[in-house]
Design a protein around this motif. Structure first.
Motif, PDB file in Angstrom:
ATOM      1  N   LEU A 108      -0.238  17.902  -3.706  1.00  0.00           N
ATOM      2  CA  LEU A 108       0.059  19.174  -3.064  1.00  0.00           C
ATOM      3  C   LEU A 108      -1.099  20.123  -2.663  1.00  0.00           C
ATOM      4  O   LEU A 108      -1.330  20.445  -1.581  1.00  0.00           O
ATOM      5  CB  LEU A 108       1.282  20.067  -3.896  1.00  0.00           C
ATOM      6  N   CYS A 109      -2.017  20.045  -3.436  1.00  0.00           N
ATOM      7  CA  CYS A 109      -3.413  21.036  -3.573  1.00  0.00           C
ATOM      8  C   CYS A 109      -4.223  20.102  -2.549  1.00  0.00           C
ATOM      9  O   CYS A 109      -4.739  20.789  -1.709  1.00  0.00           O
ATOM     10  CB  CYS A 109      -3.861  20.938  -4.764  1.00  0.00           C
ATOM     11  N   LEU A 144       1.022  -1.101   0.016  1.00  0.00           N
ATOM     12  CA  LEU A 144       0.145  -0.131   0.081  1.00  0.00           C
ATOM     13  C   LEU A 144       0.887   1.281   0.056  1.00  0.00           C
ATOM     14  O   LEU A 144       0.619   2.322  -0.707  1.00  0.00           O
ATOM     15  CB  LEU A 144      -0.987  -0.062   1.148  1.00  0.00           C
ATOM     16  N   GLY A 145       1.900   1.293   0.912  1.00  0.00           N
ATOM     17  CA  GLY A 145       2.822   2.166   1.044  1.00  0.00           C
ATOM     18  C   GLY A 145       3.504   2.608  -0.506  1.00  0.00           C
ATOM     19  O   GLY A 145       3.559   3.770  -0.993  1.00  0.00           O
ATOM     20  N   THR A 160       4.023  10.758   0.523  1.00  0.00           N
ATOM     21  CA  THR A 160       2.883  11.487  -0.249  1.00  0.00           C
ATOM     22  C   THR A 160       3.593  12.947  -0.605  1.00  0.00           C
ATOM     23  O   THR A 160       4.030  13.134  -1.630  1.00  0.00           O
ATOM     24  CB  THR A 160       1.556  11.316   0.331  1.00  0.00           C
ATOM     25  N   LEU A 161       3.504  13.762   0.443  1.00  0.00           N
ATOM     26  CA  LEU A 161       3.873  15.012   0.243  1.00  0.00           C
ATOM     27  C   LEU A 161       5.454  15.337  -0.080  1.00  0.00           C
ATOM     28  O   LEU A 161       5.652  16.001  -1.125  1.00  0.00           O
ATOM     29  CB  LEU A 161       3.459  15.811   1.496  1.00  0.00           C
ATOM     30  N   GLN A 185       1.790   7.024  -6.631  1.00  0.00           N
ATOM     31  CA  GLN A 185       0.723   7.969  -7.016  1.00  0.00           C
ATOM     32  C   GLN A 185       1.201   9.322  -6.813  1.00  0.00           C
ATOM     33  O   GLN A 185       0.986  10.255  -7.689  1.00  0.00           O
ATOM     34  CB  GLN A 185      -0.829   7.682  -6.295  1.00  0.00           C
ATOM     35  N   SER A 186       1.793   9.460  -5.609  1.00  0.00           N
ATOM     36  CA  SER A 186       2.453  11.073  -5.389  1.00  0.00           C
ATOM     37  C   SER A 186       3.358  11.268  -6.267  1.00  0.00           C
ATOM     38  O   SER A 186       3.455  12.536  -6.479  1.00  0.00           O
ATOM     39  CB  SER A 186       3.038  10.764  -3.925  1.00  0.00           C
ATOM     40  N   CYS A 187       4.132  10.519  -6.946  1.00  0.00           N
ATOM     41  CA  CYS A 187       5.213  10.845  -7.774  1.00  0.00           C
ATOM     42  C   CYS A 187       4.595  11.299  -8.995  1.00  0.00           C
ATOM     43  O   CYS A 187       4.987  12.022  -9.858  1.00  0.00           O
ATOM     44  CB  CYS A 187       6.307   9.780  -7.879  1.00  0.00           C
TER      45      CYS A 187
END
Lengths: 806, 324
Positions: free
Chosen positions: A60-61, A44-45, A402-403, A51-53
């Motif tokens: 960010l939004c 999952l991580g 994520t961020l 997805q974040s990349c």
């Protein structure tokens, strides 16, 4: 491979690539599957990182939008200044004392003292000051007007001819001239109030008042200070003290600290990260994500109606410092990858963050365990700190996957190769620390064991204590006022004792009165007890008035047996008191005459003094117990004593549980209880060293500085987790122990030193605090992290190698 | 510090004055009162038009009318006084009260019958006399020690009777005609009864020094001379919650005499005191033999102690043995 050979033979890039490959393929020691459902948290991580990349702007939004929403709830977080709020409502240790406090309508108090050490306070000018202060307090919003009492307004039952009246000791009218001052002195010295409201030597007097529970203590403090300033200018020294004033000072100082230190810690961390990475992006990325996680946490606290406590108001500062840990590891790997790889930044970041997903997940879990362990202390500030601190770390970990990758993708691309110089230096430093352990592990281990024994012996001498006034900035007017009033008057700390006779009207039985008198006499003999007051003093006072005698002389006659007060006499005296000063009576005895209150004034109270008073009460209260009665302590002194007791018990529990939980977790993840133990050893050692240092410096452990243990365990364990797991990976690849260790040390060294340095430097910002326990906390965390980082480098290899050769 | 309570005055005075007779020789008036005893109902109270402000009577006239009502003098009553903390009864007293109106003043004696340890302690309240302030004087006799009759200083008039929430001022049968300024603040409905709201303020520094409240509102029935409640405020009336509140929970009429049968005085801190009427008698000629003087308090005390409090309460509920 010994000496420098291990370094020369090491190809760092290969080590890192090896780790990454093992981890991302699931072959490493962190591989974990949740039984029965086939769910892998790491998978999952990795999906989240991917997805974040791919969608960094969206991430960010979304983070910014949620943060903005959370910020709306931050103002709903309330600050708790009330001493009782330290222990949760309904806690069994305070259930009876809460009931007693309600029964006798106990409130926080403020104390203003007027001193004239040269001429005494029995002069028209000094008495005028006392009078004006009393009047002003009565008019002050937040003060219970009827509660204001001084030597001039203390009620005194007096027989004037055939008229019985309660006149103020200072008289009801007339000018305060020399004759009036002489009369007041004469009557005050003969009254029950001598020693309580006025010093027996007449050098100082107190004006006491009760504070409404919902009163704005900061506004009240400003008011008291203005009164003190004005009256001091007029010629007499005026001191401010009391729990309510101390709470306000502490609240102000802590709030000021927060505003001053948050930017400082951000600057400090930013500076260290920039130095370590030689690039501004890691500092910007890491601090942004930490601030967001702190805002999320504060928003959640506001949403759930949680309060923050004056002792834990520095929570955001601490979280900012702690939160950087995981980012340092992740960014170290990422920058390493960026500096050595080619291809799209997005792919490299994705790959590097996936590689560290498992170890960072484990270190986050250990940090959460460390912080959550604080909740076991049973103290409300630590519970809130533990729960919401661990939530903040959970948010921070989520952001790390994520961020942080999203921002890295957006910010880092143009300078991917920067920062090697600093990391090279750190790697060298880490290697130098470990060299003796690799060359002579048993010798190092022997030194370590000697250190543990010495530290343990010293740590046993640690003292535990806490109080509002001792937490104040030493140069604050309230701290100085408290010290002066403790020196001049009966003491600013009150320990209340409720005597419950067990039956209606039992308090007015002569035998109970005798037993209670024995108790008060024994307690008043303690050198630091300034005064003891009970309903029996009021009864004697009224009877003295009826007999036309001074209180002191009449008391002596009663004690000598020259005057006998029978049950009817006691009952009727209380009836008389209730007929002329009902409100005051209800503060001393309950309506069915079953329970009464004894107030013990203690000078410069600390845990030991409170314990001694309670011990004396237990010993001298036997008479009350034999009559079927019992004694229930309550009030400020008891809360302080209970808080310290809970703190001691909680510390033992929380440290033990945190270490044990981490041990189980690490043993499972490393698939070796031995390695688990080795991983735990440095952090346990560092906590022991800090306790020893506290004992050596004679600094007591209090609520605020005791938070170090949870923080130290939470962060300090990260170092050995990274090292031992890296070692485990290399060992699993069938490399010899020594080489596995050498590679693990080289791979994790810079990250450990950067993390320890950054966090310690961040915490050092707390040294600028006005609140002494915050400074202590900062120093303790810094010491513990440095000891932990060094001992991880020194002892983990020694333990591993010593175990292997054995 | 003190908390006066003029309102209960009227509540208690209603109890004091109203009482249905039981022991002693019944007078025709008392018998008539007993026969006429009844409870006011909402239906009875309804239907009366609400007067406009212009039609409000003068406060002084209302006070005078109330003070001139039939007190049933000379009369007696026995009440139980319960002191409650957060709803739990903590202490209970039985108090026998005797009162008499003369041309000069109104005097009442409050004699404690229970508990035993306090039996014989008694108070004498002299009101409507030519004394300052508030025209009242209180004497206290305690059977302990020197057995002296002590005078309670005016500064303590707002203290609690027997440590209850009722004060010496509350024990008055009449509104003070001096030292207070009154005004009609309006009309209202209380206990289903239409009432005049009379606002009272201490009128001089001497009275302000006695009263712990700044303003009081008394709810005086528009149909009968009985006060149904009172609210005491630390500042202006209605500006904050009252610091004390008295409510009459039952009103009865005995011929020309009206009274409350149960009254509760409560304060902000969860304390309350409940006065409940047990027995009473009024227009009792035999009480004329009592002088209602402070010199008499000691003898009265001895008679009550000799008779035994329990005997008095358990036998006929009357005042046999109390009279000389």
């Amino acid at each position: 491979m010994g000496g420098d050979g291990w370094r020369r033979g090491l190809r760092r890039r290969e080590v890192i690539r090896l780790e990454a490959a093992e981890i991302s393929s699931g072959a490493g020691p962190y591989n974990m599957r949740i039984p029965g459902c086939g769910f892998e948290p790491a998978r999952l991580g990795r999906a989240i990182v991917g997805q974040s990349c791919r969608r960094p702007r969206l991430i960010l939004c979304a983070a910014a939008a949620i943060t903005a929403a959370a910020a709306l709830f931050v103002p709903r977080v309330t600050l708790q200044l009330d001493g009782r709020s330290l222990v949760p409502a309904g806690d069994p240790s305070l259930a009876e004392s809460d009931s007693a406090s309600r029964r006798f309508e106990l409130r926080d108090t403020v104390l203003l003292g007027v001193a004239d050490e040269a001429h005494g306070i029995y002069s028209p000018a000094a008495l005028g000051t006392i009078y004006r202060i009393g009047r002003e307090l009565q008019r002050t919003r937040g003060i219970v007007p009827d509660s204001v009492i001084s030597i001039l307004t203390a009620p005194r039952v007096r027989l004037s001819g055939e008229v019985i009246e309660t006149t103020p000791l200072g008289g009801s009218k007339g000018a305060l001239d020399e004759a009036a001052a002489r009369r007041i002195r004469r009557e005050a010295e003969a009254s029950v109030w001598n020693g309580m409201l006025v010093a027996r030597d007449g050098r100082a007097a107190a004006i006491a008042a009760e504070v409404e529970p919902e009163a704005d203590r900061a506004a009240l403090l400003a008011n008291f200070r203005e009164i003190a300033r004005r009256e001091t200018l007029a010629g007499h020294t005026v001191y401010v003290s009391g729990a309510a004033a101390a709470q306000a000072v502490l609240g102000n100082s802590a709030a000021r600290d927060l505003l001053r230190e948050l930017p400082l810690v951000i600057l400090a961390l930013g500076g260290v990260l920039m130095l370590a990475f030689r690039h501004p992006a890691p500092a910007i990325i890491s601090l942004s994500e930490i601030l967001m996680s702190v805002l999320w946490t504060a928003g959640l606290m506001g949403l759930t109606g949680q309060s923050i406590f004056v002792t834990t108001l520095v929570l955001p500062v601490i979280l900012v410092a702690v939160g950087v840990s995981d980012d340092v590891y992740a960014l170290c790997h990422c920058f390493e990858g960026l500096s050595h790889s080619t291809g799209p930044v997005r792919d490299i970041v994705d790959k590097e963050f996936r590689a560290v997903a498992r170890p960072i997940g484990v270190t986050a879990a250990s940090t959460i365990i460390g912080l959550l362990s604080m909740a076991l202390t049973g103290l409300e500030p630590l519970r809130v700190f533990g729960i919401f601190g661990s939530l903040a770390i959970a948010f921070s970990t989520l952001f790390t996957f994520t961020l942080v990758p999203a921002m890295t993708v957006l910010l880092v691309a143009p300078a991917r190769a920067a920062g090697r110089g600093a990391r090279g230096f750190l790697s060298g430093a880490a290697g130098a620390l470990t060299r003796p352990s690799l060359s002579g592990p048993r010798r190092v281990l022997a030194i370590g064991i000697a250190g543990v024994l010495i530290a343990a012996a010293a740590a046993f001498r640690i003292t535990v204590d806490d109080s509002w006034t001792k937490n104040l900035p030493p140069d604050s007017d309230v701290a100085r006022g408290d010290a002066s009033l403790n020196r001049l008057l009966a003491g600013t700390t009150r320990l209340e004792l409720m005597v419950d006779s067990g039956r209606p009207n039992g308090i007015l039985e002569p035998r109970m009165m005798q037993a209670a008198s024995l108790l008060t006499t024994a307690v008043s003999r303690l050198p630091f007890v300034g005064a003891v007051h009970s309903i029996y003093d009021s009864i004697l006072d009224v009877n003295a008035a009826l007999h036309g005698q001074a209180y002191g002389a009449f008391r002596e006659r009663v004690v000598a047996g020259a005057v006998h007060l029978g049950p009817a006499a006691l009952d009727q005296t209380v009836l008389l008191i209730s007929s002329v000063k009902r409100a005051a009576l209800r503060k001393e005895i309950d309506d069915d005459r079953q329970r009464t209150r004894i107030t013990v004034f203690i000078r410069s109270a600390d845990y030991n003094r409170l314990a001694e008073v309670l011990h004396t009460v237990a010993a001298a209260g036997g008479g009350i117990a034999r009559l079927g009665g019992r004694i229930v302590p309550f009030g400020d002194g008891w809360i302080s004593y209970t808080t310290v007791r809970l703190l001691v018990r909680g510390q033992v529990w929380s440290i033990g549980v945190a270490l044990l939980t981490d041990l189980v977790l690490l043993s499972l993840l490393l698939k070796s209880p031995r390695l688990g133990l080795i991983a735990i050893a440095p952090v346990a050692f560092s906590v022991l060293i800090v306790f020893a240092a506290l004992a050596a410096a004679r600094v007591p452990l209090g609520i605020a500085n005791s938070m170090f243990a949870g923080i130290a365990i939470g962060i300090g364990l990260d170092f050995s987790i990274h090292l031992t797991s890296a070692y485990r990976q290399h060992a699993a690849a069938r490399l010899p122990s020594r080489e596995s260790l050498a590679r693990a040390i080289a791979g994790t060294g810079p990250a450990i030193l950067t993390s320890a340095g950054a966090i310690a430097f961040g915490f050092s910002a707390l040294c600028a605090s006005d609140v002494l326990p915050n400074v202590q906390l900062a120093l303790m965390v810094c010491l513990s992290l440095i000891v932990c980082a060094v001992s991880t480098r020194v002892f983990v290899p020694s333990l591993v190698l010593a175990g292997r050769s054995a | 510090m003190m908390s006066m309570g003029l309102a209960a005055v009227l509540g208690i005075s209603a109890v004091l004055t109203g009482c249905a007779s039981s022991a002693a020789r019944p007078t025709p008036a008392a018998a008539a009162g007993r026969a006429a005893a009844r409870t006011i109902s909402l239906e009875e109270a309804g239907g009366e038009p609400r007067p406009s402000a212009a039609a409000w009577p003068d406060a002084a006239a209302l006070i005078r009318q109330y003070n001139d009502r039939d007190l049933g003098s000379p009369g007696w009553r026995r009440v139980s006084l319960e002191i409650l903390t957060r709803g739990e009864v903590k202490r209970r007293f039985v108090v026998l009260t005797l009162w008499k109106r003369s041309r000069r003043d109104v005097r009442s004696v409050f004699a404690l019958e229970e508990p035993d340890a306090l039996s014989g302690a008694n108070y004498l309240l002299d009101e409507a006399g030519a004394f300052e302030p508030l025209g009242m004087r209180v004497h206290l006799f305690l059977p302990l020690g020197d057995r002296r009759v002590l005078q309670i200083a005016p500064a303590n008039f707002d203290e609690g009777l027997l440590g209850s929430d009722f004060t010496y001022l509350d024990e008055r049968l009449q509104f003070p005609s001096r030292g207070m300024s009154y005004s009609v603040a309006g009309t209202s409905v209380l206990q289903h009864e239409r009432v005049w709201v009379i606002e009272a303020r201490p009128s001089s520094a001497a009275e302000r020094a006695i009263c712990s409240w700044a303003t009081a509102r008394f709810f005086l029935s528009r149909r009968a001379p009985v006060v149904l409640g009172a609210d005491y405020y630390a500042g202006d009336a209605g500006s904050r919650r009252p610091v004390r509140r008295m409510r009459v929970e039952g009103v009865r009429q005995f011929g020309p005499v009206w009274m409350g049968s149960k009254m509760t005085m409560s304060d902000e801190s969860g304390h309350a005191s409940v006065l409940t009427l047990a027995a009473s008698g009024f227009h009792k000629r035999e009480l004329e033999t009592l002088r209602f003087s402070n010199e008499e308090l000691e003898a009265l005390s001895d008679r009550i102690r000799a008779r035994g409090a329990r005997a008095s309460a358990a036998s006929d509920g009357g005042i046999g043995g109390v009279l000389p």
